[in-house]
Design an enzyme around this catalytic site. Structure first.
Site, PDB file in Angstrom:
ATOM      1  N   SER A   1      64.688  92.048  24.262  1.00  0.00           N
ATOM      2  CA  SER A   1      63.411  91.412  24.525  1.00  0.00           C
ATOM      3  C   SER A   1      63.633  90.128  25.335  1.00  0.00           C
ATOM      4  O   SER A   1      64.560  89.373  25.082  1.00  0.00           O
ATOM      5  CB  SER A   1      62.773  91.088  23.176  1.00  0.00           C
TER       6      SER A   1
ATOM      7  N   HIS B   1      80.842 114.010  59.163  1.00  0.00           N
ATOM      8  CA  HIS B   1      81.050 113.613  60.557  1.00  0.00           C
ATOM      9  C   HIS B   1      80.325 112.301  60.823  1.00  0.00           C
ATOM     10  O   HIS B   1      79.273 112.058  60.247  1.00  0.00           O
ATOM     11  CB  HIS B   1      80.490 114.686  61.494  1.00  0.00           C
TER      12      HIS B   1
ATOM     13  N   ALA C   1      46.324 103.982  38.470  1.00  0.00           N
ATOM     14  CA  ALA C   1      47.587 103.603  39.116  1.00  0.00           C
ATOM     15  C   ALA C   1      47.898 104.490  40.319  1.00  0.00           C
ATOM     16  O   ALA C   1      48.951 104.342  40.950  1.00  0.00           O
ATOM     17  CB  ALA C   1      48.729 103.685  38.104  1.00  0.00           C
TER      18      ALA C   1
ATOM     19  N   LEU D   1      55.034 101.200  32.085  1.00  0.00           N
ATOM     20  CA  LEU D   1      54.849 101.467  30.657  1.00  0.00           C
ATOM     21  C   LEU D   1      55.919 100.728  29.867  1.00  0.00           C
ATOM     22  O   LEU D   1      57.098 101.107  29.881  1.00  0.00           O
ATOM     23  CB  LEU D   1      54.945 102.975  30.379  1.00  0.00           C
TER      24      LEU D   1
ATOM     25  N   GLU E   1      57.742  99.248  26.443  1.00  0.00           N
ATOM     26  CA  GLU E   1      58.029  99.797  25.106  1.00  0.00           C
ATOM     27  C   GLU E   1      57.748 101.298  25.073  1.00  0.00           C
ATOM     28  O   GLU E   1      57.088 101.815  24.181  1.00  0.00           O
ATOM     29  CB  GLU E   1      57.181  99.086  24.031  1.00  0.00           C
TER      30      GLU E   1
ATOM     31  N   GLY F   1      50.054 103.802  43.430  1.00  0.00           N
ATOM     32  CA  GLY F   1      50.703 102.534  43.094  1.00  0.00           C
ATOM     33  C   GLY F   1      51.658 102.727  41.930  1.00  0.00           C
ATOM     34  O   GLY F   1      52.274 103.780  41.797  1.00  0.00           O
TER      35      GLY F   1
HETATM   36  N1  LIG Z   1      65.963  86.237  35.727  1.00  0.00           N
HETATM   37  C1  LIG Z   1      64.925  85.470  35.430  1.00  0.00           C
HETATM   38  N2  LIG Z   1      64.647  84.401  36.175  1.00  0.00           N
HETATM   39  C2  LIG Z   1      63.613  83.612  35.886  1.00  0.00           C
HETATM   40  N3  LIG Z   1      62.784  83.830  34.864  1.00  0.00           N
HETATM   41  C3  LIG Z   1      62.996  84.879  34.086  1.00  0.00           C
HETATM   42  C4  LIG Z   1      64.083  85.770  34.332  1.00  0.00           C
HETATM   43  N4  LIG Z   1      64.066  86.730  33.414  1.00  0.00           N
HETATM   44  C5  LIG Z   1      63.020  86.471  32.627  1.00  0.00           C
HETATM   45  N5  LIG Z   1      62.359  85.379  33.022  1.00  0.00           N
HETATM   46  C6  LIG Z   1      61.187  84.801  32.390  1.00  0.00           C
HETATM   47  O1  LIG Z   1      61.310  85.012  30.998  1.00  0.00           O
HETATM   48  C7  LIG Z   1      60.074  85.447  30.431  1.00  0.00           C
HETATM   49  C8  LIG Z   1      60.278  86.781  29.747  1.00  0.00           C
HETATM   50  O2  LIG Z   1      60.522  87.773  30.713  1.00  0.00           O
HETATM   51  P1  LIG Z   1      59.853  89.231  30.653  1.00  0.00           P
HETATM   52  O3  LIG Z   1      58.547  89.180  29.987  1.00  0.00           O
HETATM   53  O4  LIG Z   1      59.930  89.802  32.002  1.00  0.00           O
HETATM   54  O5  LIG Z   1      60.914  89.936  29.725  1.00  0.00           O
HETATM   55  P2  LIG Z   1      60.870  91.402  29.120  1.00  0.00           P
HETATM   56  O6  LIG Z   1      62.241  91.919  29.204  1.00  0.00           O
HETATM   57  O7  LIG Z   1      59.811  92.176  29.795  1.00  0.00           O
HETATM   58  O8  LIG Z   1      60.500  91.103  27.651  1.00  0.00           O
HETATM   59  P3  LIG Z   1      59.838  92.070  26.552  1.00  0.00           P
HETATM   60  O9  LIG Z   1      60.786  93.185  26.326  1.00  0.00           O
HETATM   61  O10 LIG Z   1      59.722  91.148  25.393  1.00  0.00           O
HETATM   62  O11 LIG Z   1      58.536  92.511  27.135  1.00  0.00           O
HETATM   63  C9  LIG Z   1      59.085  85.522  31.549  1.00  0.00           C
HETATM   64  O12 LIG Z   1      58.300  84.368  31.538  1.00  0.00           O
HETATM   65  C10 LIG Z   1      59.919  85.552  32.793  1.00  0.00           C
HETATM   66  O13 LIG Z   1      59.264  84.937  33.856  1.00  0.00           O
END
Ligand SMILES: Nc1ncnc2c1ncn2[C@@H]1O[C@H](COP(=O)(O)OP(=O)(O)OP(=O)(O)O)[C@@H](O)[C@H]1O
Length: 945
Positions: A156, A592, A222, A229, A231, A225
């Site tokens: 997460s 080639h 969608a 999805l 989770e 585009g």
């Molecule tokens: N590489 C990164 N650079 C800058 N900000 C980041 C980066 N990765 C994540 N963030 C910031 O961290 C927060 C959490 O990221 P995000 O919601 O994309 O994570 P997630 O993997 O989708 O989480 P979840 O599984 O809980 O939905 C967001 O506000 C995002 O902008």
């Protein structure tokens, strides 16, 4: 088809040039849109858009990522405004392009734009730990015709959603079109699976109580585009079923309308925090070609952790419009803290700290925000690694960070600048040299100490990015190109695919070495020549690479470079073996073209996060043998126990059998490979199995011509095609002649195939006549065919002296072997005889040509023996034809003129009498007489005068 594409591209390019030429002033700069060109050429807008982007990749166009996207001809703009775009081909807005053309913005300033496009500007790690992953995702999103579905995994808060949104923006900017991006979290309706399914796929009026009207689902919103999805592992089984039908077959139906099949064009992105090995995800994975696991904060390199911290403070500073100072211990805490919620948690924590600080500041009325340890949440145990701690100190100089609210410069600007050469290898060597200069440690020991130290240092600092401080082009105009050539060379030499980050390391190193060599440093050269650090593991290969670099850049590199490349090779091997599958089945692509195989393999490797595919290119001047040698080299180095060989056209298809025989391994050969089929094969190999029993039927079913060359079942069956312009009749005669002359002994494994001329004009047709276990060794015919790599023997050559030898070589009998040479002589005799017979048949009408020719060739043999002449095929042929024809003429008309007898043997008394005697039996049996003029003529014929 391809030709048509090229013509179309040319037309698009011409319009682009013509329209760019019409610029008035820089202020009124006007670009061209895909729409305008598509109207002018009556082509689909998408097609034109694709062409324009192709021109951009070929560095012929300039793109402005405004809406709509604008294009210009690069060459025309450079001409009009006397400027050079170098590699800066994309601009965010028309204004930036105008400023650039006015000379206010230099390419170097803009460079950040290219290395980090706007769509990914928020993502820390774009040029670091996420670089390869994002490249892979970009490729997947743009993959024609409808992109590839993507699954993002990771704990997460690692940034899955952020990445998906950025990819969507990237897609829009690339195509210049708006497209929907629909987000849906599958855990939202987890307790009500039916509601979730209807939400996703829609329903029909009356399909359940409360369904008072028809309602489209998210998949329809969608359309054209993206549907993200989140989770996805929470998707109930009903929804899964519908989703799989949509993914597999491209249609779905709303709830309650089983008889209606609706089609949509949706690019799916899925995300999950679950382990991919979970049951549902496993079946799911088979349908998703591109999967990616995002790293947790813990797994990120130290530099990126710091960048994240800085980035989030920058965000806050901008929001509250105040400068922020963060004390070093706070940074240390934030960087090394354990985050279960990853980047998301880090971000909210920083927001919280800033909010608290802001409150305090209001109370104290101080001008800037000071973040000290008192603001930190309860102190938790940190995950500190000694090396990272040092790195943090080095990167920030151990000082507080000052963030300006009005200057949001790139995060990396906060790092302490490095010194100018910036190459760990030479920095280290130089330091050590000066230390050791005055020491009295024996040379040998010095070498071993240094070797160990360099080794460790190499490992530690290898992946650190370095700043190229001076413009690369000052060093060499074609620097990047040469590095690319060097990379291909190393890959081909070793069979290792070089990962992007290592190419960067390589490029940095070569760059700083070249810089280094410009600085006079006698000490260094003195020591470098003494310091040969023992015989390295990969000494010979390293030496070759150093020679290649020297040739490419026309310099003489110091000996220490051999050490450097030795270490780099070891690193390559390590990186490579991480991807190596333990069943030791190799996959090699041969095609080639000078880079075709490499780019196809690279594409597939990036897409599947693998390093499985190795490539061997076959540039136009490289022979089939040289190509085969390269393939063999890779097999040797990697010690493959089985091989999947993917080839495009021509005689490369025979490599399967040759390799199977030489290495005693099974080879699965896939023919006619192109990028699309390559991706399909790679997917099967990576996600399913490398078992040939599995792959062979699957690949053939999908239309990829495949066959297995089994070890130990090598048939060595060769095919020679004979074809003749004048028709099948002549071809059949030639076939008979070859069979008579070469006989069973040579031809036991060779099938001679007579084909109509029209059948040999393209490889596809030819292949229909050849079995998988056979090898086509050559074509004998009247006109050269267009078929690549297959030896062609024109008929006139077949009839020349060289003909026999050429055929024997094609059949695999080398002429360095004495046994084969003797065989060749015997065949040549039979050959001449067979040929002469054919010629004689055309002339002899009365006599029996068969018998006559045997008698005459007997005479020829006698004459050679008695006159001590060595037998010569050409002379023998002429002798046979001439003598037979003479006999026939004499039999029909035994008349002579007096001049036939007016000949003197004065100069050749012995030879004349030997010839006369030899002809005696012939004269008797046919009741003819050879005149002195004839005897003289035969003498001249025999002695070639
Ligand atoms: N590489 C990164 N650079 C800058 N900000 C980041 C980066 N990765 C994540 N963030 C910031 O961290 C927060 C959490 O990221 P995000 O919601 O994309 O994570 P997630 O993997 O989708 O989480 P979840 O599984 O809980 O939905 C967001 O506000 C995002 O902008």
């Amino acid at each position: 088809m391809r030709w048509a594409n090229m013509q179309r591209l040319e037309k698009v390019s011409n319009i682009l040039a013509a329209r760019t030429k019409k610029q008035e002033t820089v202020e009124k700069l006007k670009g061209v849109t895909a729409q305008e060109i598509s109207e002018l050429l009556s082509l689909a807008r998408n097609t034109v858009s694709e062409d324009l982007n192709k021109l951009l990749t070929e560095k012929e166009a300039i793109k402005v990522k405004s809406r709509p996207v604008l294009f210009f001809s690069k060459q025309e703009l450079e001409k009009i405004y006397s400027c050079s775009f170098k590699d800066q081909l994309s601009f965010k807005t028309l204004e930036t392009l105008v400023s650039f053309l006015k000379g206010q913005v230099s390419v170097d300033t803009l460079h950040g734009e290219t290395s980090k496009p706007e769509e990914f500007s928020e993502i820390i790690g774009y040029t670091g730990s996420l670089k390869d992953s994002i490249e892979k995702l970009k490729a997947a999103v743009l993959y024609p015709p409808n992109g590839l579905n993507i699954l993002l995994g990771g704990e997460s808060g690692v940034g899955k959603t952020l990445l998906a949104e950025s990819l969507h923006r990237y897609y829009e900017s690339f195509t210049g079109e708006e497209s929907p991006f629909i987000y849906f979290n599958c855990s939202e309706y987890f307790n009500n699976p039916e509601l979730l399914t209807t939400h996703l796929f829609g329903y029909k009026k009356g399909s359940f109580t409360g369904a008072v009207e028809d309602k489209p689902g998210l998949v329809e919103y969608a359309d054209q585009g993206f549907l993200f999805l989140d989770e996805v592992h929470r998707l109930p089984s009903e929804g899964q079923e519908k989703l799989f039908t949509l993914l597999d077959k491209g249609y779905f139906s709303r709830m309650g309308e089983a008889d209606v099949k609706r089609t949509v064009n949706v690019r799916f992105m899925f995300a999950t925090t679950e382990d991919f090995s979970q049951t549902f995800l496993k079946t799911f994975l088979r349908r998703i070609p591109v999967t990616l696991l995002l790293p947790s904060v813990k797994e990120r390199p130290i530099q990126e952790k710091i960048e994240l911290v800085i980035k989030f403070f920058q965000n806050e500073s901008r929001k509250i419009k105040k400068d922020i100072t963060i004390q070093y211990p706070v940074i240390e805490q934030l960087v090394f803290k354990k985050y279960t919620g990853n980047v998301g948690e880090m971000k909210s924590e920083i927001q919280f700290i800033c909010a608290q600080g802001y409150l305090k500041q209001i109370e104290k009325q101080s001008a800037a925000l000071m973040i000290d340890q008192s603001l930190l949440l309860n102190e938790e145990p940190l995950e500190k690694d000694a090396k990272d701690q040092i790195a943090l100190k080095e990167l920030l100089d151990g000082k507080s960070l000052k963030i300006k609210s009005d200057n949001q410069s790139a995060v990396s600007h906060y790092f302490t600048a490095r010194d100018k050469i910036n190459d760990a290898f030479y920095d280290f060597l130089l330091k050590e040299f000066s230390n050791l200069k005055n020491s009295n440690i024996p040379q040998k020991e010095v070498a071993s100490i240094l070797q160990k130290k360099i080794d460790q240092l190499f490992d530690m600092r290898l992946f650190e990015p370095m700043n190229k401080t001076q413009s690369i082009r000052n060093i060499d105009e074609n620097f990047e190109q040469k590095i690319e050539e060097l990379t291909v060379y190393i890959s081909e030499l070793t069979g290792f695919t070089i990962q992007k980050n290592l190419i960067e390391v390589l490029s940095n190193h070569v760059y700083s070495t070249l810089l280094f060599m410009e600085i006079p440093n006698d000490d260094f050269y003195l020591y470098s020549s003494q310091l040969m650090l023992g015989r390295l593991e990969n000494y010979d290969i390293s030496k070759k690479i150093v020679e290649k670099v020297s040739t490419l850049f026309s310099v003489e590199l110091p000996k220490t470079e051999i050490t450097y490349f030795g270490l780099l090779l070891r690193k390559l091997k390590q990186a490579d073996s991480q991807y190596q599958r333990n069943d030791e089945c190799g996959v090699i692509v041969v095609a080639h073209g000078s880079t075709t195989a490499t780019s196809m393999a690279e594409y597939s490797n990036v897409l599947f996060s693998s390093n499985l595919l190795k490539a061997v290119n076959m540039p136009i001047h490289q022979t089939v043998e040289e190509t085969l040698e390269k393939v063999k080299n890779i097999i040797k180095i990697n010690k493959y126990k089985r091989l999947i060989l993917l080839v495009d056209i021509g005689s490369l298809v025979y490599f399967g059998n040759l390799i199977s025989e030489e290495f005693g391994i099974d080879v699965l050969l896939v023919k006619n490979i192109n990028l699309l089929s390559l991706l399909e094969v790679s997917r099967e190999v990576i996600y399913e199995s490398t078992d040939f029993n599995y792959l062979l039927p699957v690949l053939n079913e999908k239309g990829h011509l495949s066959s297995v060359c089994k070890k130990g079942h090598f048939f060595d069956s060769k095919v020679l095609i004979v074809s003749c312009m004048t028709g099948l009749g002549t071809a059949l005669k030639i076939e008979k002649l070859i069979i008579d002359v070469f006989q069973e002994e040579v031809l036991q494994n060779i099938r001679i195939l007579t084909l109509d001329n029209s059948e040999i004009q393209d490889i596809e047709r030819i292949h229909q006549h050849i079995r998988a276990d056979e090898k086509l060794v050559g074509i004998v015919g009247t006109f050269q065919t267009e078929v690549p790599d297959i030896p062609f023997i024109p008929l006139e050559e077949l009839f020349s002296e060289k003909g026999v030898e050429r055929l024997l070589l094609l059949f695999g009998y080398g002429m360095s072997d004495k046994k084969n040479r003797t065989m060749k002589d015997q065949i040549a005799k039979r050959y001449v005889h067979g040929l002469s017979l054919k010629a004689i048949v055309n002339h002899i009408t009365v006599l029996n040509p068969q018998r006559l020719s045997i008698e005459v060739s007997q005479i020829y043999d006698d004459l050679c023996r008695q006159l001590n002449l060595s037998s010569d095929e050409k002379i023998m042929l002429r002798f046979l034809i001439h003598t037979c024809c003479t006999v026939e003429r004499l039999v029909i008309n035994n008349e002579y003129s007096t001049s036939d007898y007016n000949v003197s043997y004065k100069d050749i008394p012995n030879e004349a009498s030997v010839i006369k005697m030899a002809f005696r039996p012939l004269e008797v049996s046919y009741n003819v007489q050879f005149s002195p003029l004839e005897i003289k003529y035969i003498y001249e014929l025999l002695y070639g005068s």
